[in-house]
Design a protein around this motif. Structure first.
Motif, PDB file in Angstrom:
ATOM      1  N   ASP A 149     -54.700 -23.036  36.366  1.00 33.34           N
ATOM      2  CA  ASP A 149     -55.649 -24.035  36.877  1.00 33.34           C
ATOM      3  C   ASP A 149     -56.858 -24.162  35.953  1.00 33.34           C
ATOM      4  O   ASP A 149     -57.342 -25.271  35.705  1.00 33.34           O
ATOM      5  CB  ASP A 149     -56.118 -23.666  38.289  1.00 33.34           C
ATOM      6  CG  ASP A 149     -54.978 -23.652  39.296  1.00 33.34           C
ATOM      7  OD1 ASP A 149     -53.959 -24.330  39.061  1.00 33.34           O
ATOM      8  OD2 ASP A 149     -55.119 -22.950  40.316  1.00 33.34           O
ATOM      9  N   GLY A 150     -57.359 -23.046  35.451  1.00 29.50           N
ATOM     10  CA  GLY A 150     -58.520 -23.063  34.560  1.00 29.50           C
ATOM     11  C   GLY A 150     -58.232 -23.789  33.259  1.00 29.50           C
ATOM     12  O   GLY A 150     -59.058 -24.577  32.778  1.00 29.50           O
ATOM     13  N   ILE A 151     -57.051 -23.559  32.693  1.00 27.98           N
ATOM     14  CA  ILE A 151     -56.659 -24.232  31.447  1.00 27.98           C
ATOM     15  C   ILE A 151     -56.451 -25.722  31.707  1.00 27.98           C
ATOM     16  O   ILE A 151     -56.942 -26.574  30.968  1.00 27.98           O
ATOM     17  CB  ILE A 151     -55.370 -23.603  30.859  1.00 27.98           C
ATOM     18  CG1 ILE A 151     -55.646 -22.171  30.390  1.00 27.98           C
ATOM     19  CG2 ILE A 151     -54.799 -24.447  29.740  1.00 27.98           C
ATOM     20  CD1 ILE A 151     -56.625 -22.060  29.248  1.00 27.98           C
ATOM     21  N   THR A 152     -55.724 -26.038  32.772  1.00 27.48           N
ATOM     22  CA  THR A 152     -55.448 -27.441  33.104  1.00 27.48           C
ATOM     23  C   THR A 152     -56.740 -28.200  33.368  1.00 27.48           C
ATOM     24  O   THR A 152     -56.899 -29.346  32.928  1.00 27.48           O
ATOM     25  CB  THR A 152     -54.515 -27.529  34.333  1.00 27.48           C
ATOM     26  OG1 THR A 152     -53.310 -26.817  34.022  1.00 27.48           O
ATOM     27  CG2 THR A 152     -54.193 -28.965  34.674  1.00 27.48           C
ATOM     28  N   GLU A 153     -57.672 -27.566  34.063  1.00 32.42           N
ATOM     29  CA  GLU A 153     -58.961 -28.206  34.366  1.00 32.42           C
ATOM     30  C   GLU A 153     -59.709 -28.561  33.079  1.00 32.42           C
ATOM     31  O   GLU A 153     -60.373 -29.593  33.004  1.00 32.42           O
ATOM     32  CB  GLU A 153     -59.811 -27.259  35.226  1.00 32.42           C
ATOM     33  CG  GLU A 153     -61.152 -27.814  35.610  1.00 32.42           C
ATOM     34  CD  GLU A 153     -61.954 -26.792  36.406  1.00 32.42           C
ATOM     35  OE1 GLU A 153     -63.144 -26.622  36.092  1.00 32.42           O
ATOM     36  OE2 GLU A 153     -61.395 -26.158  37.336  1.00 32.42           O
ATOM     37  N   TYR A 154     -59.603 -27.715  32.057  1.00 35.13           N
ATOM     38  CA  TYR A 154     -60.293 -28.004  30.793  1.00 35.13           C
ATOM     39  C   TYR A 154     -59.561 -29.096  30.017  1.00 35.13           C
ATOM     40  O   TYR A 154     -60.187 -30.011  29.494  1.00 35.13           O
ATOM     41  CB  TYR A 154     -60.408 -26.739  29.938  1.00 35.13           C
ATOM     42  CG  TYR A 154     -61.143 -27.023  28.647  1.00 35.13           C
ATOM     43  CD1 TYR A 154     -62.535 -27.028  28.627  1.00 35.13           C
ATOM     44  CD2 TYR A 154     -60.474 -27.335  27.478  1.00 35.13           C
ATOM     45  CE1 TYR A 154     -63.233 -27.321  27.471  1.00 35.13           C
ATOM     46  CE2 TYR A 154     -61.149 -27.629  26.303  1.00 35.13           C
ATOM     47  CZ  TYR A 154     -62.526 -27.637  26.301  1.00 35.13           C
ATOM     48  OH  TYR A 154     -63.215 -27.930  25.156  1.00 35.13           O
ATOM     49  N   ILE A 155     -58.228 -28.984  29.916  1.00 36.89           N
ATOM     50  CA  ILE A 155     -57.458 -29.942  29.107  1.00 36.89           C
ATOM     51  C   ILE A 155     -57.422 -31.315  29.774  1.00 36.89           C
ATOM     52  O   ILE A 155     -57.507 -32.342  29.097  1.00 36.89           O
ATOM     53  CB  ILE A 155     -56.034 -29.408  28.855  1.00 36.89           C
ATOM     54  CG1 ILE A 155     -56.105 -28.135  27.986  1.00 36.89           C
ATOM     55  CG2 ILE A 155     -55.164 -30.461  28.188  1.00 36.89           C
ATOM     56  CD1 ILE A 155     -54.777 -27.445  27.797  1.00 36.89           C
ATOM     57  N   HIS A 156     -57.290 -31.346  31.087  1.00 40.76           N
ATOM     58  CA  HIS A 156     -57.208 -32.613  31.842  1.00 40.76           C
ATOM     59  C   HIS A 156     -58.292 -32.631  32.915  1.00 40.76           C
ATOM     60  O   HIS A 156     -57.990 -32.448  34.101  1.00 40.76           O
ATOM     61  CB  HIS A 156     -55.832 -32.761  32.502  1.00 40.76           C
ATOM     62  CG  HIS A 156     -54.683 -32.651  31.553  1.00 40.76           C
ATOM     63  ND1 HIS A 156     -54.404 -33.605  30.609  1.00 40.76           N
ATOM     64  CD2 HIS A 156     -53.749 -31.686  31.387  1.00 40.76           C
ATOM     65  CE1 HIS A 156     -53.338 -33.231  29.903  1.00 40.76           C
ATOM     66  NE2 HIS A 156     -52.923 -32.067  30.361  1.00 40.76           N
ATOM     67  N   PRO A 157     -59.547 -32.834  32.527  1.00 42.75           N
ATOM     68  CA  PRO A 157     -60.618 -32.797  33.521  1.00 42.75           C
ATOM     69  C   PRO A 157     -60.505 -33.938  34.524  1.00 42.75           C
ATOM     70  O   PRO A 157     -60.071 -35.046  34.183  1.00 42.75           O
ATOM     71  CB  PRO A 157     -61.897 -32.931  32.691  1.00 42.75           C
ATOM     72  CG  PRO A 157     -61.465 -33.547  31.410  1.00 42.75           C
ATOM     73  CD  PRO A 157     -60.037 -33.160  31.203  1.00 42.75           C
ATOM     74  N   LYS A 158     -60.874 -33.637  35.761  1.00 40.15           N
ATOM     75  CA  LYS A 158     -60.902 -34.673  36.802  1.00 40.15           C
ATOM     76  C   LYS A 158     -62.131 -35.535  36.560  1.00 40.15           C
ATOM     77  O   LYS A 158     -63.211 -35.026  36.328  1.00 40.15           O
ATOM     78  CB  LYS A 158     -60.965 -34.041  38.184  1.00 40.15           C
ATOM     79  CG  LYS A 158     -59.733 -33.247  38.514  1.00 40.15           C
ATOM     80  CD  LYS A 158     -59.895 -32.548  39.846  1.00 40.15           C
ATOM     81  CE  LYS A 158     -58.688 -31.655  40.089  1.00 40.15           C
ATOM     82  NZ  LYS A 158     -58.855 -30.818  41.256  1.00 40.15           N
ATOM     83  N   VAL A 159     -61.938 -36.814  36.631  1.00 39.85           N
ATOM     84  CA  VAL A 159     -63.053 -37.728  36.369  1.00 39.85           C
ATOM     85  C   VAL A 159     -63.803 -38.047  37.612  1.00 39.85           C
ATOM     86  O   VAL A 159     -63.449 -37.989  38.690  1.00 39.85           O
ATOM     87  CB  VAL A 159     -62.545 -39.036  35.716  1.00 39.85           C
ATOM     88  CG1 VAL A 159     -63.704 -39.962  35.420  1.00 39.85           C
ATOM     89  CG2 VAL A 159     -61.789 -38.727  34.457  1.00 39.85           C
TER      90      VAL A 159
END
Length: 159
Positions: A149-159
């Protein structure tokens, strides 16, 4: 010599207060930022960048299974070159070719990190913006599943 009026004194005082208020850092992690920056300067001769950056830090003493799992998760999450991510590690960490080709790798050969008082887990994520740490998350055996989740949050941030 004429005395300075109260109005002028008030303006000078306001100027000084606003000046010093503007110099104050709003960082949630001022001490950690100083430590990380000093470490990066000593170990790799590079400062914390001004652009948004993610540091994945693996200390010399870590849970080997946790780190292996984190490296597999990281490899699967990386879709393209992501130079705004750096992996910093010392000790025995297996980094696959997909990771080596897509992010910045720093091997702390002398384990300099261990001489700094920077709290890290088996794997830690430090997000920086404008040269300041804005988020820290530590992962160990009990919460390794959240690393994805931490990696995904950085690579694909929620706008």
């Amino acid at each position: 010599m004429l005395p300075i009026s109260i109005r002028v004194r008030s303006y000078i005082l306001l100027f000084v207060l606003f000046f010093f208020a503007g110099c104050k850092s709003d960082s949630k992690y001022p001490l950690e930022t100083k430590i990380l920056d000093a470490y990066l300067q000593e170990a790799f001769s590079e400062p914390i960048p001004k652009d948004k950056h993610l540091y994945i830090i693996v200390p010399v003493f870590h849970c080997k299974g946790c780190v292996s799992r984190a490296m597999r998760t990281l490899s699967a999450a990386l879709e393209k070159n992501t130079p705004s991510i750096s992996l910093i590690y010392s000790g025995d960490v297996v980094v696959d070719k997909n990771i080596e080709e897509k992010i910045h790798i720093n091997f702390d050969q002398k384990s300099i990190l261990e001489s700094y008082n920077l709290e890290v887990g088996s794997v830690s994520l430090f997000t920086t913006i404008d040269g300041e740490i804005v988020k820290i998350k530590h992962y160990n055996t009990d919460n390794m599943i959240e690393f994805s989740d931490g990696i995904t949050e950085y690579i694909h941030p929620k706008v």
